[in-house]
Enzyme design. Structure first.
Site, PDB file in Angstrom:
ATOM      1  N   GLY A  49       0.810  -1.208   0.000  1.00 40.47           N
ATOM      2  CA  GLY A  49       0.000   0.000   0.000  1.00 40.47           C
ATOM      3  C   GLY A  49       0.840   1.253   0.000  1.00 40.47           C
ATOM      4  CB  SER A 106       4.132 -11.507  -4.703  1.00 42.46           C
ATOM      5  OG  SER A 106       3.762 -12.504  -3.820  1.00 42.46           O
ATOM      6  NE  ARG A 107       7.271 -11.515 -11.858  1.00 42.49           N
ATOM      7  CZ  ARG A 107       8.368 -11.219 -12.515  1.00 42.49           C
ATOM      8  NH1 ARG A 107       8.828  -9.984 -12.545  1.00 42.49           N
ATOM      9  NH2 ARG A 107       9.034 -12.156 -13.155  1.00 42.49           N
ATOM     10  CB  ALA A 108       3.096  -5.213  -8.563  1.00 41.10           C
ATOM     11  CG  ASP A 144      -4.258  -6.996  -2.011  1.00 45.38           C
ATOM     12  OD1 ASP A 144      -4.355  -8.193  -1.712  1.00 45.38           O
ATOM     13  OD2 ASP A 144      -3.218  -6.342  -1.863  1.00 45.38           O
ATOM     14  CB  SER A 181      -1.705 -13.951  -0.659  1.00 39.72           C
ATOM     15  OG  SER A 181      -0.652 -13.575  -1.501  1.00 39.72           O
ATOM     16  CE  LYS A 216      -2.710  -3.593   0.070  1.00 38.65           C
ATOM     17  NZ  LYS A 216      -1.910  -4.760  -0.365  1.00 38.65           N
TER      18      LYS A 216
END
Lengths: 506, 506
Positions: B182, B208-210, B270, B278, B302
């Protein structure tokens, strides 16, 4: 190719000949200057404009063999929607941000949406801005009881507003009926329209294709006659005979409904708020003033008990009042299918048998059609249900309803007898006993696995009713299909779901 | 073609060269015998098997020009997934009913799902049974607060179970860190891993990827070195230096996570339960025993306030305990970006500046990296945060962290300096005043519109901090892009959102 990043690139289009169903896809070469300059990559959302129209398409990147340099391809649906011809010029640009998706996200997180937000979403859906993923999210976020009654009213109004709206000559009352579904067979609409229009009511019926069922009224009527009439043709039919039986999607009444239904079908969901908005927006756009809603109640119908039925009826009537129309809901028996056939052609056969007063006509389909016709005639005349029922029965028995049905079909484009299927298999009873239950949902699923509604003649012909005595060897149903593969597929489902027809052994 | 409706049709495959991103698509001729016999039509879901593997693909129907008779085509992703070569034989059949979708529908209608139901869904997702529409529905139905803590535990466990799981030699503690995101910039991970592994901790970092941000750690590290290492290569790196900085998706740790992230990205959602599952599934599958979670708090981060942060931390720690791992959450300042660069290459530049103790290194990125390193060293040694902070600072200042970072990169496959962008535009201040706020969300959106993370060098280079005095002509930020189109697109968004950088005029 004219380079113009902001306003888009001018490119020429080739009919690539790929049918992606209704999702718009644009095909571009990986090595094309536009892809490279703009950083377009697979699954990007692009705006494609031509001839004053525009849509948003998902990008698929192809290697050079499929497309000559300087050309882009479009999926068949997008091609048709833009009215393209070979080598026409299209303008390709980044799709604008779909700002209404922020309201979908607010809905996902449990916020209520106001009228403007819902209108924005439906406007963008109508404009083809939403991908299938985004449509699935919107439908899921507003499924179940996640929309309050104000949101359902707003959704209904938005769905009416983005489409065409019919206005009928004179200040006459316009009648309509709708069954909220969940009951296989149950093809009363063509019979009710025939009886009521024979009685002088104006009932210009537009129907949907199936959502989660093996057939909708439009699927069934398409077996017998043309249903994709445009507005002037519908007016012509209704002016002549007071009624019609057409598909609503062809006339752009509540066009968003058909987009949503396609994704709902893929998800196999059909929620209350969407249901009410879907039904009432179609009716109101069609100019209806008096709407009869048939709500079948049964353990495996869409509505499982009287409590849920009352809630639905109450909300349906509330939205109707808010939209200025007269809505009457009736509760009917949803414990088992109505009629024998399940699937477009098999249901068409039953409809014709009832209208023709044939000895093999399913009695339950006849009885229910008379009951619903009586409700509509009572809404019109107000002389009570008994008098209305007598009138309906007279018009069915004396052949006036059949004549009316044939007139409607001929005016719509012709009259065809329903076709027979190429592959059939009887399912036999193995025990002595009494049929105790029929699972509407699983029976629908079976008919769909057999190929309905895409294959008109596929489906199930049910040979028993609840309460009926059966012995080993009795035929419980006949499965109709268009290929041995689908037939095996459907029978495999039956084998692993023995409770579709419940028999109490004796 | 061998006719066999039940078990499938044997057909030969051609590389049709269409990149549909990750959705599997099969292309068949409209006039092919199989389509006609089975009634396959566009958007049907078909099972395609070859070489002992199978996947479910969506059917696109093509006209004869694209494919020779007797052949089918497959999209590039499906082609690679099945390991096909030109003219290989594949078996095509109706896809089996995705029975776990009935549990997704139960979730849509507000029911809670038990462990078996969630496992069934995740198993089917891992097996490629879900279409994008179905994935979007599952994600939407379980977004917001629609999963209770038991469901989140079940989801986490299922996501671990369907992938590979790392076990490290010996009985050593395995450390990990994660920022819940975020906050644009904020690329502390490469610095923390370098410091902590230099201190002797084992910290095999998979990232992770974005999801909805302009860059994830994997995107940033991909600028500098290889990140798609397989398991033996990861083991080799970690055995040598105690740490790594790789992309989790290449090692099939929690493979479902990457599938879900792709659709979440398209929806720009998300949610909390998905977020926790995740994060923790990736960490637990990677064999971690001690996990530090960085939760930035700020009005446009976020997590917006301490209350929400405490709820998230509590649930994160609960799921950790249920899964048998030690989870510590720390709350950090999320009121503005950390570091200057936003976008993969720009963030990589900041990371290197901090590790190199360069004078232009962003102080906030350095401070935060030291703080998080201290938390991990304290989890490991238990000598208190002050001692841990001193150790972290020593390792950064004396160059051991930089040497460690370079060792990791070289072992992973090389070391590249971050590239510069081809299109840049300064955004200048127009007034006298003080920077009062920076909108993380809109700044992220701006960086994404400029092309991040797909285009590595795209993004935003932020030149001011909250509290800073500015005068007309001061540079607020530089927007970096790969094309004039994207640059204009991003600047257009800035023009219509003047509050991205708030300035109190004086």
């Amino acid at each position: 190719m004219v380079e113009n990043g902001a306003r888009g690139y001018h490119m020429h289009v080739l009919r690539i000949g790929i049918d992606t169903h209704e999702e718009a896809v644009i095909y571009m070469r990986a090595d094309c200057g536009v892809c490279r300059a703009e950083g377009f990559s697979a699954s990007a959302r692009l705006k494609v404009s031509a001839h004053g129209h525009a849509l948003i398409a998902t990008l698929n990147v192809v290697d050079s063999a499929l497309l000559p340099e300087g050309f882009v391809g479009l999926s068949s649906h997008a091609w048709d929607k833009l009215g393209l011809a070979e080598r026409d010029e299209v303008v390709v640009a980044w799709a604008p941000v779909v700002s209404s998706m922020s309201d979908v996200r607010r809905k996902i997180y449990g916020h209520r949406l106001d009228e403007a937000a819902i209108h924005g979403i439906i406007r963008d859906v109508a404009d083809g801005m939403y991908s299938d993923i985004q449509l699935a999210s919107f439908l899921t976020a507003s499924a179940g009881d996640r929309m309050d009654r104000q949101e359902v009213v707003a959704l209904t109004r938005a769905m009416v507003d983005v489409g065409e709206r019919l206005h009928w000559n004179g200040n006459r009352a316009i009648y309509d009926k709708h069954c909220i579904g969940g009951l296989p067979g149950n093809r009363t609409t063509p019979i009710v329209v025939s009886i009521c229009s024979a009685a002088g009511l104006v009932i210009p019926k537009t129907s949907s294709r199936a959502i989660t069922s093996p057939a909708g009224t439009a699927d069934t009527m398409a077996v017998i006659t043309r249903v994709d009439l445009d507005l002037p043709d519908i007016r012509h039919v209704v002016d002549q005979v007071g009624g019609c039986l057409v598909w609503g999607g062809a006339v752009k009444l509540s066009p968003v409904d058909d987009v949503l239904i396609r994704v709902e079908r893929a998800l196999d969901i059909d929620s209350e708020g969407q249901l009410i908005a879907s039904v009432l927006s179609k009716k109101i756009a069609a100019g209806s003033s008096h709407i009869l809603i048939d709500i079948p109640i049964g353990p495996t119908a869409k509505v499982r008990d009287e409590h849920a039925a009352k809630d639905l009826a109450e909300l349906m009537e509330y939205v109707g009042r808010a939209m200025g129309v007269n809505v009457r809901c009736v509760f009917t028996d949803g414990s088992q299918p109505v009629g024998s056939g399940i699937g477009p052609a098999l249901e068409a056969r039953d409809v014709l048998a009832v209208l023709r007063n044939a000895p093999e006509a399913p009695q339950d389909l006849r009885d229910k059609s008379l009951e619903l016709s009586a409700q509509l005639l009572d809404m019109a005349h107000g002389h009570g249900l008994d008098a209305a029922w007598e009138e309906a029965k007279r018009l069915l028995d004396n052949g006036q309803a059949l004549a009316q049905f044939e007139r409607i079909c001929r005016l719509q484009g012709g009259f065809n007898e329903p076709p027979a299927s190429h592959f059939q298999k009887e399912v036999l009873c193995k025990v002595h006993g009494t049929v105790s239950s029929i699972d509407n949902r699983k029976l629908s699923r079976l008919a769909k696995l057999a190929g309905a509604p895409q294959l008109l003649e596929a489906g199930v012909d049910l040979k028993v009713r609840c309460g009926q005595r059966v012995v080993p060897g009795d035929c419980l149903m006949v499965v109709h299909s268009g290929s041995s593969g689908e037939l095996e597929y459907a029978l495999g489902y039956y084998q692993s779901n023995p409770g579709i027809i419940g028999v109490d052994e004796t």
